[in-house]
Design a protein around this motif. Structure first.
Motif, PDB file in Angstrom:
ATOM      1  N   PRO A  36      19.385  31.945  17.891  1.00 25.18           N
ATOM      2  CA  PRO A  36      18.546  30.730  17.937  1.00 25.18           C
ATOM      3  C   PRO A  36      17.728  30.561  19.221  1.00 25.18           C
ATOM      4  N   SER A  37      18.164  31.180  20.318  1.00 28.87           N
ATOM      5  CA  SER A  37      17.402  31.077  21.564  1.00 28.87           C
ATOM      6  C   SER A  37      16.411  32.229  21.736  1.00 28.87           C
ATOM      7  N   GLY A  38      16.319  33.089  20.724  1.00 32.22           N
ATOM      8  CA  GLY A  38      15.367  34.190  20.766  1.00 32.22           C
ATOM      9  C   GLY A  38      15.912  35.462  21.392  1.00 32.22           C
ATOM     10  N   ARG A  39      17.171  35.444  21.810  1.00 36.74           N
ATOM     11  CA  ARG A  39      17.753  36.648  22.405  1.00 36.74           C
ATOM     12  C   ARG A  39      18.217  37.606  21.317  1.00 36.74           C
ATOM     13  N   THR A  40      17.984  38.878  21.566  1.00 39.74           N
ATOM     14  CA  THR A  40      18.411  39.928  20.636  1.00 39.74           C
ATOM     15  C   THR A  40      19.652  40.621  21.198  1.00 39.74           C
ATOM     16  N   ALA A  41      20.201  41.528  20.424  1.00 44.44           N
ATOM     17  CA  ALA A  41      21.346  42.315  20.896  1.00 44.44           C
ATOM     18  C   ALA A  41      20.970  43.094  22.157  1.00 44.44           C
ATOM     19  N   LEU A  42      19.718  43.524  22.252  1.00 45.35           N
ATOM     20  CA  LEU A  42      19.268  44.251  23.438  1.00 45.35           C
ATOM     21  C   LEU A  42      19.304  43.353  24.673  1.00 45.35           C
ATOM     22  N   HIS A  43      18.883  42.098  24.534  1.00 43.82           N
ATOM     23  CA  HIS A  43      18.968  41.145  25.646  1.00 43.82           C
ATOM     24  C   HIS A  43      20.417  41.025  26.139  1.00 43.82           C
ATOM     25  N   VAL A  44      21.331  40.820  25.208  1.00 41.06           N
ATOM     26  CA  VAL A  44      22.737  40.585  25.561  1.00 41.06           C
ATOM     27  C   VAL A  44      23.371  41.843  26.149  1.00 41.06           C
ATOM     28  N   ALA A  45      23.097  42.992  25.559  1.00 40.55           N
ATOM     29  CA  ALA A  45      23.644  44.245  26.083  1.00 40.55           C
ATOM     30  C   ALA A  45      23.123  44.504  27.497  1.00 40.55           C
ATOM     31  N   ALA A  46      21.852  44.218  27.735  1.00 43.52           N
ATOM     32  CA  ALA A  46      21.261  44.405  29.066  1.00 43.52           C
ATOM     33  C   ALA A  46      21.894  43.450  30.071  1.00 43.52           C
ATOM     34  N   LEU A  47      22.077  42.202  29.679  1.00 40.89           N
ATOM     35  CA  LEU A  47      22.668  41.196  30.553  1.00 40.89           C
ATOM     36  C   LEU A  47      24.066  41.594  31.011  1.00 40.89           C
ATOM     37  N   HIS A  48      24.836  42.161  30.103  1.00 40.62           N
ATOM     38  CA  HIS A  48      26.224  42.496  30.406  1.00 40.62           C
ATOM     39  C   HIS A  48      26.429  43.943  30.849  1.00 40.62           C
ATOM     40  N   GLY A  49      25.350  44.699  30.969  1.00 39.00           N
ATOM     41  CA  GLY A  49      25.435  46.049  31.507  1.00 39.00           C
ATOM     42  C   GLY A  49      26.029  47.087  30.584  1.00 39.00           C
ATOM     43  N   HIS A  50      25.909  46.891  29.290  1.00 37.20           N
ATOM     44  CA  HIS A  50      26.459  47.852  28.319  1.00 37.20           C
ATOM     45  C   HIS A  50      25.441  48.973  28.079  1.00 37.20           C
ATOM     46  N   GLU A  51      25.506  49.977  28.926  1.00 37.82           N
ATOM     47  CA  GLU A  51      24.516  51.053  28.899  1.00 37.82           C
ATOM     48  C   GLU A  51      24.504  51.814  27.577  1.00 37.82           C
ATOM     49  N   GLU A  52      25.676  52.107  27.009  1.00 39.87           N
ATOM     50  CA  GLU A  52      25.717  52.846  25.737  1.00 39.87           C
ATOM     51  C   GLU A  52      25.041  52.058  24.619  1.00 39.87           C
ATOM     52  N   ILE A  53      25.267  50.771  24.586  1.00 36.07           N
ATOM     53  CA  ILE A  53      24.649  49.929  23.556  1.00 36.07           C
ATOM     54  C   ILE A  53      23.145  49.875  23.773  1.00 36.07           C
ATOM     55  N   VAL A  54      22.717  49.754  25.026  1.00 37.09           N
ATOM     56  CA  VAL A  54      21.279  49.733  25.321  1.00 37.09           C
ATOM     57  C   VAL A  54      20.630  51.026  24.827  1.00 37.09           C
ATOM     58  N   HIS A  55      21.243  52.174  25.123  1.00 34.91           N
ATOM     59  CA  HIS A  55      20.713  53.455  24.631  1.00 34.91           C
ATOM     60  C   HIS A  55      20.601  53.439  23.104  1.00 34.91           C
ATOM     61  N   TYR A  56      21.660  53.010  22.454  1.00 36.77           N
ATOM     62  CA  TYR A  56      21.672  52.984  20.989  1.00 36.77           C
ATOM     63  C   TYR A  56      20.570  52.068  20.449  1.00 36.77           C
ATOM     64  N   LEU A  57      20.467  50.875  21.001  1.00 43.12           N
ATOM     65  CA  LEU A  57      19.471  49.921  20.511  1.00 43.12           C
ATOM     66  C   LEU A  57      18.041  50.407  20.763  1.00 43.12           C
ATOM     67  N   LEU A  58      17.827  51.072  21.875  1.00 46.22           N
ATOM     68  CA  LEU A  58      16.477  51.575  22.174  1.00 46.22           C
ATOM     69  C   LEU A  58      16.006  52.574  21.120  1.00 46.22           C
ATOM     70  N   GLU A  59      16.953  53.255  20.490  1.00 43.47           N
ATOM     71  CA  GLU A  59      16.604  54.206  19.432  1.00 43.47           C
ATOM     72  C   GLU A  59      16.355  53.519  18.090  1.00 43.47           C
TER      73      GLU A  59
END
Length: 97
Positions: A36-59
């Protein structure tokens, strides 16, 4: 769905911790779906430093420069939270586009 199909519990747990949930069929999953605030899974993964998730989402997401209701991108969140590893990943991917 890919994490479930491959029985990858680490990725499943990271996705759940980032707010992911499974509803409907695998074809209906949209990894760029904002909350509802416009944040995506990529926003949240980036905020919390989940590098593996960021890599996955970028693909799997088309627009990595999606902004939330405050006008912040995933890179902005990584920088504000001092998540240096994620910031480097997002910077590299952004310069490729």
């Amino acid at each position: 769905m890919e994490a479930i199909t491959n029985d990858n519990h680490e990725i499943i747990n990271l996705l759940i911790n980032c707010g992911a949930h499974l509803t409907g069929s695998a074809r209906a999953i949209d990894l760029a779906q904002p909350d509802p605030s416009g944040r995506t899974a990529l926003h949240v993964a980036a905020l919390h430093g989940h590098e593996e998730i960021v890599h996955y989402l970028l693909e799997h997401v088309e627009n990595i420069n999606e902004t939330d209701m405050m006008g912040l991108t995933a890179l902005d969140y990584a920088l504000k939270a001092d998540q240096q590893g994620v910031s480097v990943i997002l910077n590299k991917f952004t310069t490729k586009s």
